[in-house]
Design an enzyme around this catalytic site. Structure first.
Site, PDB file in Angstrom:
ATOM      1  N   VAL A 174       0.834  -1.199   0.000  1.00 51.39           N
ATOM      2  CA  VAL A 174       0.000   0.000   0.000  1.00 51.39           C
ATOM      3  C   VAL A 174       0.873   1.256   0.000  1.00 51.39           C
ATOM      4  CG1 VAL A 174      -1.674   1.343   1.317  1.00 51.39           C
ATOM      5  CG2 VAL A 174      -2.002  -1.112   1.040  1.00 51.39           C
ATOM      6  N   ILE A 221       2.485   1.803  -3.565  1.00 53.13           N
ATOM      7  CA  ILE A 221       1.604   2.139  -4.681  1.00 53.13           C
ATOM      8  C   ILE A 221       1.229   3.620  -4.618  1.00 53.13           C
ATOM      9  CG2 ILE A 221      -0.621   1.720  -5.778  1.00 53.13           C
ATOM     10  CD1 ILE A 221      -0.565  -1.077  -4.487  1.00 53.13           C
ATOM     11  N   GLU A 259      -1.263   5.597  -5.164  1.00 57.80           N
ATOM     12  CA  GLU A 259      -2.679   5.442  -5.513  1.00 57.80           C
ATOM     13  C   GLU A 259      -3.231   6.605  -6.325  1.00 57.80           C
ATOM     14  OE1 GLU A 259      -1.485   5.126  -2.457  1.00 57.80           O
ATOM     15  OE2 GLU A 259      -2.135   3.236  -1.556  1.00 57.80           O
ATOM     16  N   ASP A 272       2.254  18.961 -44.015  1.00 59.55           N
ATOM     17  CA  ASP A 272       1.714  19.164 -45.348  1.00 59.55           C
ATOM     18  C   ASP A 272       1.936  20.623 -45.721  1.00 59.55           C
ATOM     19  OD1 ASP A 272       0.189  18.726 -47.670  1.00 59.55           O
ATOM     20  OD2 ASP A 272      -1.607  19.490 -46.687  1.00 59.55           O
ATOM     21  N   ASP A 294      -4.271  18.130 -43.954  1.00 59.77           N
ATOM     22  CA  ASP A 294      -5.703  18.425 -44.042  1.00 59.77           C
ATOM     23  C   ASP A 294      -6.424  17.569 -45.075  1.00 59.77           C
ATOM     24  OD1 ASP A 294      -4.592  19.493 -46.299  1.00 59.77           O
ATOM     25  OD2 ASP A 294      -5.554  21.452 -46.143  1.00 59.77           O
ATOM     26  N   ASP A 298      -3.322  12.677 -46.529  1.00 58.21           N
ATOM     27  CA  ASP A 298      -2.513  12.748 -45.307  1.00 58.21           C
ATOM     28  C   ASP A 298      -2.907  11.696 -44.272  1.00 58.21           C
ATOM     29  OD1 ASP A 298      -1.103  15.123 -46.125  1.00 58.21           O
ATOM     30  OD2 ASP A 298      -2.923  16.243 -45.735  1.00 58.21           O
ATOM     31  N   GLU A 352       8.233   5.903   2.643  1.00 56.27           N
ATOM     32  CA  GLU A 352       7.415   4.967   3.425  1.00 56.27           C
ATOM     33  C   GLU A 352       7.954   3.538   3.344  1.00 56.27           C
ATOM     34  OE1 GLU A 352       3.202   7.411   2.817  1.00 56.27           O
ATOM     35  OE2 GLU A 352       3.668   5.656   1.602  1.00 56.27           O
ATOM     36  N   ASN A 383      -1.025   8.819   1.579  1.00 60.82           N
ATOM     37  CA  ASN A 383      -0.855   8.738   0.123  1.00 60.82           C
ATOM     38  C   ASN A 383      -2.012   9.340  -0.662  1.00 60.82           C
ATOM     39  OD1 ASN A 383       1.461   7.381   0.697  1.00 60.82           O
ATOM     40  ND2 ASN A 383       0.908   5.483  -0.328  1.00 60.82           N
ATOM     41  N   THR A 385      -4.100  13.433   1.696  1.00 64.72           N
ATOM     42  CA  THR A 385      -3.257  14.640   1.708  1.00 64.72           C
ATOM     43  C   THR A 385      -2.587  14.830   0.352  1.00 64.72           C
ATOM     44  OG1 THR A 385      -1.475  13.324   2.688  1.00 64.72           O
ATOM     45  CG2 THR A 385      -2.847  14.588   4.176  1.00 64.72           C
TER      46      THR A 385
END
Length: 907
Positions: free
Chosen positions: A294, A297, A299, A341, A643, A647, A712, A737, A740
C-alpha cells in the site's frame, strides 16, 4: 457493347493503369458504351459483384469496451490486488478507499474516451455523393453508392466526383484535387492517353478520382474503380490497417507501472524472508507485506495523470488546439520531428498574385489571400491607377477573361478557380472596382480554356468599343502577339525581355500567366481566326499559394527548440523548393526529393537522404507513410500535420496526427489525435509549449508521489529489519498517500510552465518519466523522509513510554508535514523555490489548507480517530515535527544548486 451485356468479374478493380488505355481499349475492358452507358439490368448485376460504392469505416469501441479499457493499466492491477487483499483481511476501510480510487479513475477516463469516440463517429460519415449517369441511353441521377465499373458519368462544375473515372471527353474540366494529392493548383484534365509508366495520381490528367471536386468545366467519364478499390478507398484501408500508434506518454506510463510492480514484488519477498528470520507469525508477515504494498503504490497517480492531461486539454483548447485523445496532450512536448503538409497548412490555399511584370518593370502586391485589401507597388511607392498603362490593361484582361464569381468574392465567400479569383483580387488592388467594371463592360462571348490551347479569351464591349481580352500561358499568348503596350505606347514585341521576366518569376516558384488584348469589330467568336494573331501583349502576373506569416515564425521557434520541421507535399518539386526555402527549411540548399525517386530507393538509401533533406515533393499517401515510418525507426517522436485525404495514413501512423479543423477533410480529422480549429500552423508551437508544460507537471507529480512512497517503503523495511513495531498501519498509509497527496498532487498539475521551456532541446527519446538525475533526487528525498520519520517515531516511543498509537500518530503527522514542505519544493525541479512566484498557483495553497484541516480532523474527531487509530498531539510534538519537516526544503535547495552548476535540467 451489345445490348445483352455479360457481367464482369471483380478483376476489373485491380491496379490496372487506366490512364494508359485508349478509349477503345477502355470500352472493351469494361464493356460499356460512351453514348448508351450500361443497361439497368447490367448495373444491378455488377452491383452484386462489386458491392456498393462505399468506404467501410472503422468500428469504434462499444461503451462496455471503453469502460473495460479504463482498467487496463499496471497501476490499476496493483490497486485492485491491494483492495482484494485488504478485503480478505476484513480491513474494510482500506479496501473501500482503494476501490474508490480505482472507480474514480475509470469514470474520468470513460467520459473522456466516450467523448472522443462520439467525435470519431460524427466525423466518419463519408457517404458518396449523387451521380449523373447515362443508363439505357438516358441521363439520370442515382446515389453515388450505386455506381459500378462501366457506368458513364457526367461531371459538372461544383460537383464531387463519386468514384475513380477515366475521362473520355473534357470541355474545360478543372478539378480541385488538393484533398487527395496535396497539390494547391487546380488540375486541368483531358481525355488523351498518358504514356508515362507508374504515374502518380497527381500526374494522371485523364483520370478523375473519388472525393475530389469539379472546379470548372464539364466532362464525360467512365467509372473504373469503386469503393475500396478507389484511391480514396485504398487510403481508408491503409489507415484501418495501421491501427493505433501508442503515444510516448502511454509507453512511459506503462514502463513506470511495470517498474513499480516489480519493485513491490521484490520488496514483498524481501520482507517475508526477514519476517521468517525474525520468527514473525504468518498473519503479521502478511499484514506487513500489505502495508508495504500500500505504501509503495502511488494510488493517486492514475487519477492525477488524467487530471494533468485534462488541464492540458483545456489549456490547448484555449489556444485553438482540440485534443481527441488525452495522452496526445504530452506527445507534442516530446516531439523531435514535425512532418507538415504544405497546402492549407504552411500555405493559405488561396492563390495570390505576388509579382506583375508590365511596362518593362516589375511591380509587387501587398497582402495575401482573397481579401480585397492592399495595393500594387512600384518599389515602395503605391501605384496610382493609369488607364493608359500596360499594367492597367494587364489587370483588366485578368479580371475580364475570367469565370470566377465576382459577387461571391465581395461577400467574402469566393467561388471558382483559385487562379481566377487571384486575378480578380489583383485587379481590385490595382484600383479596378470589380462590380462597376462589370456594369460598364459587357461580355459578348467567351472562348473557354482548353488544356491543349492553354488560353482563355472573352469578347467585351464598352460603349461603342469592342475588345478581345486574353489570358493564358506565356508561350500560348506570346505566339499570338505582334506588339506590346508600354506606358501607353504600342511598340514592337520584345520577345526576349518578356521570356526573361517569365523565367525569373517561374524560378521564384510563381505560376506565370500572360495577358493580352486586341480591338475588334466582331460580334462573336467564330472559330480561332480572330485569336491567332494581331494581339497586343500587356504583361505577366505571377502568383503563388502564399505561406502563412505565422507559419514562418512558428518554424523558426520550433527549430530553436530543437525540433526538425520537414515539408511533405504533393505539389511540383519547383514549387515545393521555392516555398520550402522561404520557410527556412532548406538553408544549405540540399534541394527536394520527389516521390518517384522514393520508389527507386531502398530503406537504407532513404535513411541516408533523410539526414539532410527536409522537402519532399510529388508524394503519394504511401510515400508519406513510408517517410514517417523511417523517421520513427530512427527513434524520433514524429508529429504529422495535414488536411487532406492523402494525409490520413501518415496522420494515423505518426505518434501525433494533427489535422486542420476548417479546411481539413473528415478523413484527416478522423485519423488525427489533435485538430487545429483555426488551421494555424503557429498553434502547433503553442501546443508544443503546452505539451512540455504538461510533461513537466506530470514529472513533478510523479516525483512528489514516488518520493513519499520511497520514504514509506524505507521506513517499513527498516522497522522490519530492526524488529520494531510498524510506524504506520495500512489505513494511515492510505491517508498519507491518498487524502493529503490527493489534494496537493492535483494542485501541481496547475503549475504554469518553467521560463524558457520552449527553448530547451527535446527530451532524449528513451528517457522515461523519471530521468536518471531525478531518480537520484528521488532516492535522496526518500532517505530524508525515512530518516526523519523513523527518528521521530523512536523519539515518540521513548518519550511516551512505548505508546505505539501516539508514536504512530506522530510518525504519520511527520510524513504529512514533510509533504507540505516537499510539495512547495516540487513546484520547480530546477529553480530555487524562493524564485518561484508564491501566488502563481493559488490552488496549491487552498489544497494545502484543506489538507491541514482534514488532518487536524483525523487527530481530534472521535470517529475519525477510531478509523485511523490516532490521538491528539501536544505543542512540543508539533514543534519537533515542523522543524524536522523543513529539512526537505534545505536538502532540495542544495540539490538544485548542484544541478544548476552542472547545467542540467530535470523539469
Amino acid at each position: 457493347m451489345s445490348d445483352q451485356q455479360q457481367p464482369l468479374t471483380g478483376s476489373i478493380q485491380t491496379d490496372k493503369s487506366w490512364f494508359n488505355l485508349s478509349k477503345d481499349e477502355l470500352y472493351r475492358t469494361v464493356e460499356t458504351s460512351s453514348q448508351k452507358g450500361l443497361t439497368q439490368e447490367e448495373s444491378v448485376k455488377r452491383l452484386q459483384i462489386f458491392g456498393p460504392n462505399e468506404i467501410e469505416t472503422q468500428q469504434g469501441m462499444t461503451r462496455l469496451q471503453i469502460l473495460m479499457h479504463q482498467f487496463k493499466d499496471p497501476l490499476i492491477y496493483i490497486l485492485i490486488a491491494a483492495a482484494f487483499v485488504t478485503l480478505i483481511l476484513q480491513d474494510y476501510t482500506d479496501s473501500a478507499v482503494i476501490t474508490i480510487v480505482v472507480l474514480l479513475n475509470a469514470v474520468i477516463g470513460y467520459f473522456q474516451e466516450s467523448k472522443a469516440q462520439s467525435a470519431i463517429h460524427a466525423l466518419s460519415k463519408l457517404a458518396a455523393p449523387k451521380a449523373h449517369v447515362i443508363r439505357d441511353g438516358r441521363e439520370m441521377e442515382i446515389p453515388g453508392k450505386d455506381l459500378v465499373p462501366g457506368d458513364v458519368v457526367l461531371l459538372t462544375s461544383g460537383g464531387r466526383v463519386a468514384a475513380d473515372m477515366r475521362i473520355i471527353h473534357s470541355n474545360g474540366l478543372e478539378v480541385n484535387e488538393s484533398a487527395l494529392t496535396g497539390e494547391s493548383m487546380i488540375t486541368r484534365k483531358h481525355s488523351d492517353v498518358i504514356d508515362v509508366e507508374n504515374a502518380v495520381p497527381g500526374d494522371q490528367k485523364n483520370m478523375a478520382f473519388a472525393g475530389t471536386i469539379v472546379a470548372q468545366g464539364r466532362a464525360r467519364a467512365v467509372v473504373v474503380r469503386t469503393g475500396k478499390s478507389t484511391e480514396l478507398g485504398k487510403i481508408a484501408e491503409s489507415v484501418k490497417d495501421i491501427g493505433i500508434t501508442k503515444t510516448p506518454l502511454q509507453i512511459k506510463v506503462d514502463k513506470l507501472g511495470h517498474m513499480i510492480g516489480y519493485v513491490i514484488v521484490g520488496f514483498a519477498i524481501l520482507i517475508a524472508m526477514i519476517g521468517i528470520w525474525h520468527q514473525m507469525s504468518p498473519t503479521d508477515i502478511f499484514i506487513t507485506v500489505v502495508a508495504m504494498a500500500v505504501s509503495a503504490i502511488p494510488e493517486g497517480l492514475p487519477v492525477v495523470l488524467t487530471v494533468t492531461l485534462a488541464i492540458g486539454v483545456r489549456r490547448m483548447a484555449n489556444r485553438q488546439a482540440i485534443i481527441r485523445s488525452l495522452p496526445a496532450v504530452e506527445t507534442l512536448g516530446s516531439t523531435t520531428v514535425i512532418g507538415s503538409d504544405k497546402t492549407g497548412t504552411l500555405t493559405k490555399n488561396q492563390m495570390t498574385v505576388r509579382k506583375i511584370w508590365s511596362d518593362q518593370k516589375f511591380y509587387s502586391t501587398s497582402e495575401a489571400g482573397y481579401k480585397l485589401e492592399g495595393g500594387v507597388y512600384d518599389g515602395d511607392i503605391k501605384w496610382e491607377t493609369d488607364e493608359q498603362s500596360g499594367l492597367y490593361q494587364t489587370l483588366l484582361a485578368g479580371t475580364l477573361s475570367n469565370e470566377a464569381n465576382v459577387a461571391s468574392l465581395k461577400l467574402g465567400e469566393p467561388q471558382g478557380d483559385p487562379t481566377e479569383i487571384a486575378l480578380h483580387v489583383s485587379a481590385f488592388k490595382g484600383g479596378i472596382e470589380l462590380s462597376s467594371i462589370r456594369d460598364q463592360i459587357t461580355e459578348l462571348d467567351l472562348f473557354p480554356f482548353e488544356p491543349e490551347r492553354q488560353f482563355m479569351a472573352t469578347l467585351n464591349q464598352k460603349g461603342a468599343k469592342r475588345q478581345i481580352n486574353m489570358k493564358g500561358s506565356p508561350e500560348a499568348i506570346l505566339s499570338r502577339c505582334t506588339h506590346q503596350l508600354v506606358d501607353g505606347e504600342i511598340l514592337d514585341l520584345d520577345h526576349e525581355s518578356v521570356r526573361d521576366a517569365a523565367a525569373k518569376m517561374a524560378g521564384e516558384g510563381l505560376r506565370v500567366l500572360a495577358m493580352a488584348y486586341k480591338d475588334t469589330n466582331i460580334d462573336r467568336f467564330d472559330g480561332l481566326s480572330e485569336l491567332e494573331t494581331g494581339l497586343i501583349f500587356t504583361g505577366l502576373q505571377g502568383m503563388e499559394d502564399p505561406i502563412r506569416p505565422e507559419a514562418l515564425e512558428s518554424i523558426r521557434i520550433s527549430q530553436k527548440a530543437g525540433i526538425r520541421v520537414i515539408m511533405i507535399t504533393g505539389d511540383h518539386i519547383q514549387t515545393a523548393i521555392a516555398i520550402g526555402r522561404q520557410l527556412g527549411l532548406d538553408p544549405e540548399e540540399h534541394g527536394a526529393l520527389e516521390g518517384k525517386m522514393l520508389d527507386q530507393m531502398s530503406d537504407e538509401e532513404l535513411d541516408f537522404k533523410l539526414r539532410d533533406i527536409n522537402i519532399f515533393a510529388r508524394v503519394t499517401p504511401q510515400h508519406k507513410f513510408r517517410i514517417v515510418e523511417r523517421l520513427k525507426s530512427f527513434g524520433h517522436i514524429v508529429a504529422v500535420t495535414g488536411d487532406g485525404v492523402n494525409d490520413a495514413p501518415a496522420l494515423r501512423a505518426a505518434h501525433l496526427g494533427v489535422a486542420m479543423g476548417k479546411s481539413g477533410t473528415d478523413v484527416a480529422r478522423e485519423a488525427s489525435d489533435m485538430v487545429l480549429s483555426d488551421d494555424n500552423f503557429s498553434t502547433i508551437t503553442a501546443a508544443i509549449e503546452e505539451g512540455r508544460i504538461v510533461f513537466s507537471n506530470i514529472r513533478k507529480v510523479t516525483f512528489f508521489l514516488l518520493s513519499t512512497a520511497v520514504g514509506e517503503v524505507i521506513v517499513i523495511l527498516t522497522a522490519v529489519i530492526m524488529n520494531w513495531p510498524l510506524p504506520f498501519v495500512a489505513v494511515q498509509i492510505l491517508w498519507i498517500n491518498l487524502v493529503t497527496n490527493g489534494l496537493q498532487d492535483v494542485a501541481l498539475a496547475f503549475e504554469p510552465g518553467e521560463p524558457g521551456i520552449l527553448k530547451r532541446k527535446p527530451r532524449p527519446v528513451k528517457e522515461g518519466i523519471l530521468s536518471g538525475r531525478l531518480i537520484e533526487r528521488l532516492g535522496g528525498v526518500g532517505i530524508v523522509l525515512a530518516v526523519g520519520t523513523l527518528g521521530i517515531f523512536w523519539w515518540a516511543m521513548e518519550n511516551t513510554g512505548g505508546d505505539v498509537d501516539m508514536a504512530r500518530t506522530v510518525a504519520m503527522t511527520q510524513m504529512v508535514i514533510f509533504q507540505f514542505f516537499h510539495v512547495i519544493n516540487c513546484r520547480s525541479l530546477d529553480r530555487s523555490i524562493f524564485k518561484v512566484n508564491f501566488f502563481s498557483n493559488k490552488f496549491l495553497f487552498v489544497s494545502m489548507a484543506a489538507a491541514m484541516l482534514a488532518h487536524l480532523a483525523v487527530l481530534h474527531i472521535g470517529f475519525l480517530q477510531s478509523v485511523f487509530r490516532t490521538v491528539p498531539l501536544n505543542v512540543e510534538q508539533w514543534i519537533m515535527i515542523v522543524s524536522i519537516g523543513s529539512l526537505v526544503i534545505i536538502g532540495g535547495e542544495i540539490d538544485k544548486i548542484v544541478n544548476r552548476w552542472r547545467k542540467s535540467f530535470i523539469g
